[in-house]
Design an enzyme around this catalytic site. Structure first.
Site, short mmCIF file in Angstrom:
data_model
loop_
_atom_site.label_atom_id
_atom_site.label_comp_id
_atom_site.label_asym_id
_atom_site.label_seq_id
_atom_site.Cartn_x
_atom_site.Cartn_y
_atom_site.Cartn_z
CD GLU A 248 34.28 46.13 39.38
OE1 GLU A 248 34.60 45.57 40.44
OE2 GLU A 248 33.21 46.73 39.17
CG HIS B 168 41.64 39.51 36.43
ND1 HIS B 168 41.98 40.83 36.25
CD2 HIS B 168 40.30 39.49 36.57
CE1 HIS B 168 40.89 41.58 36.30
NE2 HIS B 168 39.85 40.79 36.47
P1 AMP Z 1 37.06 41.92 36.94
O1 AMP Z 1 35.71 42.55 37.07
O2 AMP Z 1 37.13 40.96 35.80
O3 AMP Z 1 38.17 42.95 36.93
O4 AMP Z 1 37.24 41.02 38.22
C1 AMP Z 1 37.93 41.41 39.37
C2 AMP Z 1 37.76 40.29 40.37
O5 AMP Z 1 38.73 40.44 41.37
C3 AMP Z 1 36.39 40.26 41.05
O6 AMP Z 1 35.76 39.02 40.77
C4 AMP Z 1 36.75 40.42 42.53
O7 AMP Z 1 35.92 39.65 43.37
C5 AMP Z 1 38.18 39.96 42.57
N1 AMP Z 1 39.00 40.49 43.66
C6 AMP Z 1 39.15 41.78 44.02
N2 AMP Z 1 40.01 41.89 45.05
C7 AMP Z 1 40.43 40.64 45.33
C8 AMP Z 1 41.33 40.08 46.28
N3 AMP Z 1 41.99 40.85 47.17
N4 AMP Z 1 41.52 38.74 46.28
C9 AMP Z 1 40.87 37.96 45.40
N5 AMP Z 1 40.02 38.42 44.47
C10 AMP Z 1 39.80 39.74 44.43
#
Ligand code: AMP
Length: 126
Positions: free
Chosen positions: A105, A110
């Site tokens: 997302e 990451h």
């Molecule tokens: P992904 O689906 O692998 O792209 O994971 C994105 C992750 O980013 C999700 O687990 C979200 O909970 C996390 N996330 C989104 N915004 C933030 C933020 N401001 N601080 C920390 N984590 C975040």
């Protein structure tokens, strides 16, 4: 909304803003190559995100275009965070989602680091 991992890097993504200090986060670890902070929506007792400081969309972009130093620095940072949380003996899980099928997302590479509990099956059973 999952992203298209083949698109160019967008420096307005939320993790780019975190790296620039425009959005708050709690620093768990950082060095020249990487920054680690807690996931805002934890999926395990310990859920840390480790991101490279360079501008890379995904694992694919990073593995194709990052320098050997950036790659080594980032991989070592992930290992450092795990060891600093005493996760080696109990075990832990790393996850890097890529693109739509991976459920990515945020379009800045990451690695999710999960630990602190048994983590169950590797992927959700349908
Ligand atoms: P992904 O689906 O692998 O792209 O994971 C994105 C992750 O980013 C999700 O687990 C979200 O909970 C996390 N996330 C989104 N915004 C933030 C933020 N401001 N601080 C920390 N984590 C975040």
């Amino acid at each position: 909304m999952p992203i298209d991992a083949a698109r160019p890097y967008d420096d307005q993504n939320i993790f780019a803003k975190i790296l620039r200090g425009e959005i708050p986060s709690t620093c768990i670890y950082q060095d020249e190559w990487a920054y680690a902070f807690p996931d805002i929506n934890p999926q395990a007792k310990l859920h840390v995100l480790v991101i490279p400081k360079g501008a890379y969309v995904s694992w694919d972009d990073f593995s194709a275009h990052a320098s050997a130093e950036e790659i080594a620095g980032f991989i070592r940072a992930v290992g450092h965070v795990a060891r600093a949380h005493d996760l080696v003996a109990p075990g832990y899980r790393l996850l890097a989602n890529v693109g739509a099928h991976g459920g990515q997302e945020v379009p800045h590479l990451h690695v999710h680091l999960f630990g602190g509990q048994p983590l169950g099956p590797m992927i959700a059973r349908r």
